[in-house]
Design a protein around this motif. Structure first.
Motif, PDB file in Angstrom:
ATOM      1  N   LEU A  38     -14.100   8.056   4.626  1.00 54.46           N
ATOM      2  CA  LEU A  38     -14.450   7.744   6.194  1.00 54.46           C
ATOM      3  C   LEU A  38     -13.220   8.532   7.463  1.00 54.46           C
ATOM      4  O   LEU A  38     -12.090   9.124   6.927  1.00 54.46           O
ATOM      5  N   SER A  39     -13.529   8.736   8.443  1.00 56.16           N
ATOM      6  CA  SER A  39     -12.702   9.427   8.831  1.00 56.16           C
ATOM      7  C   SER A  39     -12.190   8.398  10.179  1.00 56.16           C
ATOM      8  O   SER A  39     -12.205   6.905  10.130  1.00 56.16           O
ATOM      9  N   ASN A  40     -11.328   8.629  10.659  1.00 54.85           N
ATOM     10  CA  ASN A  40     -10.123   6.734  11.548  1.00 54.85           C
ATOM     11  C   ASN A  40     -11.618   6.517  12.403  1.00 54.85           C
ATOM     12  O   ASN A  40     -11.142   5.224  13.068  1.00 54.85           O
ATOM     13  N   GLY A  41     -11.872   7.547  13.204  1.00 56.12           N
ATOM     14  CA  GLY A  41     -13.511   6.736  13.970  1.00 56.12           C
ATOM     15  C   GLY A  41     -13.946   5.780  13.603  1.00 56.12           C
ATOM     16  O   GLY A  41     -14.048   5.080  14.888  1.00 56.12           O
ATOM     17  N   ALA A  42     -13.940   5.762  12.111  1.00 55.01           N
ATOM     18  CA  ALA A  42     -15.173   4.569  11.929  1.00 55.01           C
ATOM     19  C   ALA A  42     -14.602   3.444  11.848  1.00 55.01           C
ATOM     20  O   ALA A  42     -15.573   2.814  12.547  1.00 55.01           O
ATOM     21  N   ASN A  64     -21.015  -9.108   0.240  1.00 58.72           N
ATOM     22  CA  ASN A  64     -20.060  -7.821  -0.916  1.00 58.72           C
ATOM     23  C   ASN A  64     -20.978  -6.912  -0.022  1.00 58.72           C
ATOM     24  O   ASN A  64     -21.571  -6.642  -0.936  1.00 58.72           O
ATOM     25  N   LEU A  65     -20.387  -5.732   0.710  1.00 60.61           N
ATOM     26  CA  LEU A  65     -20.431  -4.579  -0.065  1.00 60.61           C
ATOM     27  C   LEU A  65     -20.500  -2.999  -0.641  1.00 60.61           C
ATOM     28  O   LEU A  65     -19.543  -2.789   0.117  1.00 60.61           O
ATOM     29  N   PRO A  66     -20.036  -3.581  -1.680  1.00 63.79           N
ATOM     30  CA  PRO A  66     -20.175  -2.183  -2.487  1.00 63.79           C
ATOM     31  C   PRO A  66     -20.641  -1.033  -2.117  1.00 63.79           C
ATOM     32  O   PRO A  66     -21.261  -0.998  -2.928  1.00 63.79           O
ATOM     33  N   VAL A  67     -19.291  -0.043  -1.801  1.00 65.15           N
ATOM     34  CA  VAL A  67     -19.999   1.244  -1.509  1.00 65.15           C
ATOM     35  C   VAL A  67     -20.475   2.173  -2.601  1.00 65.15           C
ATOM     36  O   VAL A  67     -18.572   2.078  -3.195  1.00 65.15           O
ATOM     37  N   PRO A  68     -20.197   3.367  -2.668  1.00 64.99           N
ATOM     38  CA  PRO A  68     -20.055   4.276  -3.656  1.00 64.99           C
ATOM     39  C   PRO A  68     -19.010   5.500  -3.376  1.00 64.99           C
ATOM     40  O   PRO A  68     -19.113   5.000  -2.126  1.00 64.99           O
ATOM     41  N   PRO A  69     -18.579   6.175  -4.490  1.00 65.24           N
ATOM     42  CA  PRO A  69     -17.889   7.379  -3.994  1.00 65.24           C
ATOM     43  C   PRO A  69     -18.120   7.942  -2.338  1.00 65.24           C
ATOM     44  O   PRO A  69     -19.201   8.534  -2.380  1.00 65.24           O
ATOM     45  N   ALA A  70     -17.501   8.780  -2.263  1.00 65.45           N
ATOM     46  CA  ALA A  70     -17.806  10.043  -0.987  1.00 65.45           C
ATOM     47  C   ALA A  70     -18.314   8.676   0.447  1.00 65.45           C
ATOM     48  O   ALA A  70     -18.895   9.790   0.772  1.00 65.45           O
ATOM     49  N   PHE A  71     -18.079   7.403   0.213  1.00 65.52           N
ATOM     50  CA  PHE A  71     -18.717   6.628   1.830  1.00 65.52           C
ATOM     51  C   PHE A  71     -18.591   7.320   2.489  1.00 65.52           C
ATOM     52  O   PHE A  71     -17.453   7.740   2.945  1.00 65.52           O
ATOM     53  N   ASN A  72     -18.921   7.840   4.224  1.00 65.50           N
ATOM     54  CA  ASN A  72     -19.115   8.898   5.065  1.00 65.50           C
ATOM     55  C   ASN A  72     -19.150   7.543   5.923  1.00 65.50           C
ATOM     56  O   ASN A  72     -19.899   6.744   5.844  1.00 65.50           O
TER      57      ASN A  72
END
Length: 258
Positions: free
Chosen positions: A149-153, A98-106
């Motif tokens: 995220l952008s859809n490019g990610a 599991n990779l729980p990421v913070p808000p504003a993950f870019n």
């Protein structure tokens, strides 16, 4: 571009990753990824890699296969968001990362996790089949997450992952802004077919985009680029210590469990 797998299935409506054997959960009545993975196992495949890119933890899939060493599940999701599972320290002995990421993950942080954790673990597992859940609710315009995220990610992740196994199943998942969902998943179709997704939509596709409606405030006056582009503007950002710690914890777990 990675070499294309010999067999590809793309089913955007099949990313229902929360449902349980005896009940619905999180807008999901049937767990399509679980059913797909079970079909792969029943066909004689004995190493399946499942990568979940939805904003919400893929809890139903993890629970289905946590004790099955034929299936490795990897989930990138917003920390502290429903269903409030998927902590990095959960299931220390299970085949689940599991990779729980913070808000504003870019985008920068998604690329980092892809290169440092997801791809290396995927290669080390030597999967015979790969299932990718591509929920569009991790995109910046979605109302049900705080990720950026952008859809490019997501397109880059699919492009990088698709060469890891000779059989590939790509499903959709969450997504609650109809324009970001349609543009993202159309781009995934392009990636899977070796087509550059960063091109203007055809007049017919633009007509579909202009015909959509959404009752939320953003849908009452949507920006023009939601009609005239498929690719979001890139959304790079800082690589934060929280994301580095998540990556380090995942690597430590997999080294410990082998």
């Amino acid at each position: 571009m990675a070499e294309q797998p010999a067999g590809i299935v793309y089913s955007p409506a099949s990313g229902t990753h929360h449902a349980r054997p005896g009940r619905a959960s999180g807008f999901c009545y049937l767990n399509a990824p679980v059913l797909g993975i079970l079909a792969l196992l029943d066909s004689g495949i004995d190493r399946v890699l499942y990568v979940d890119l939805d904003a919400h933890h893929g809890d139903g899939v993890e629970d289905a296969f946590a004790d099955d060493d034929r299936v490795l599940t990897l989930s990138v999701h917003e920390d502290g968001r429903w269903p409030f599972t998927g902590k990095a320290e959960d299931r220390p002995d299970a085949m689940a990362v599991n990779l729980p990421v913070p808000p504003a993950f870019n985008d920068t942080e998604m690329d980092y996790l892809l290169e440092t954790v997801i791809l290396p673990m995927g290669r080390a597992f030597h999967p015979q089949a790969l299932v990718i859940q591509t929920g569009a609710d991790a995109l910046a315009e979605d109302p049900l997450s705080r990720l950026e995220l952008s859809n490019g990610a997501l397109w880059r992740a699919v492009r990088a992952l698709m060469g890891l196994a000779p059989r590939l199943m790509v499903v959709g998942g969450g997504g609650y802004n109809p324009w970001s969902v349609g543009r993202c998943w159309a781009g995934i179709w392009a990636v899977l077919n070796g087509i550059d997704p960063a091109v203007p939509p055809t007049p017919e596709a633009e007509g579909v985009l202009r015909s959509l409606s959404w009752s939320r405030a953003a849908g009452r006056n949507p920006p023009e680029h939601w009609f005239t582009t498929l690719a979001d503007a890139p959304r790079p950002g800082p690589l934060r210590d929280e994301v580095r710690r998540v990556a380090a914890a995942a690597i430590t777990k997999m080294v410990r469990t082998g």
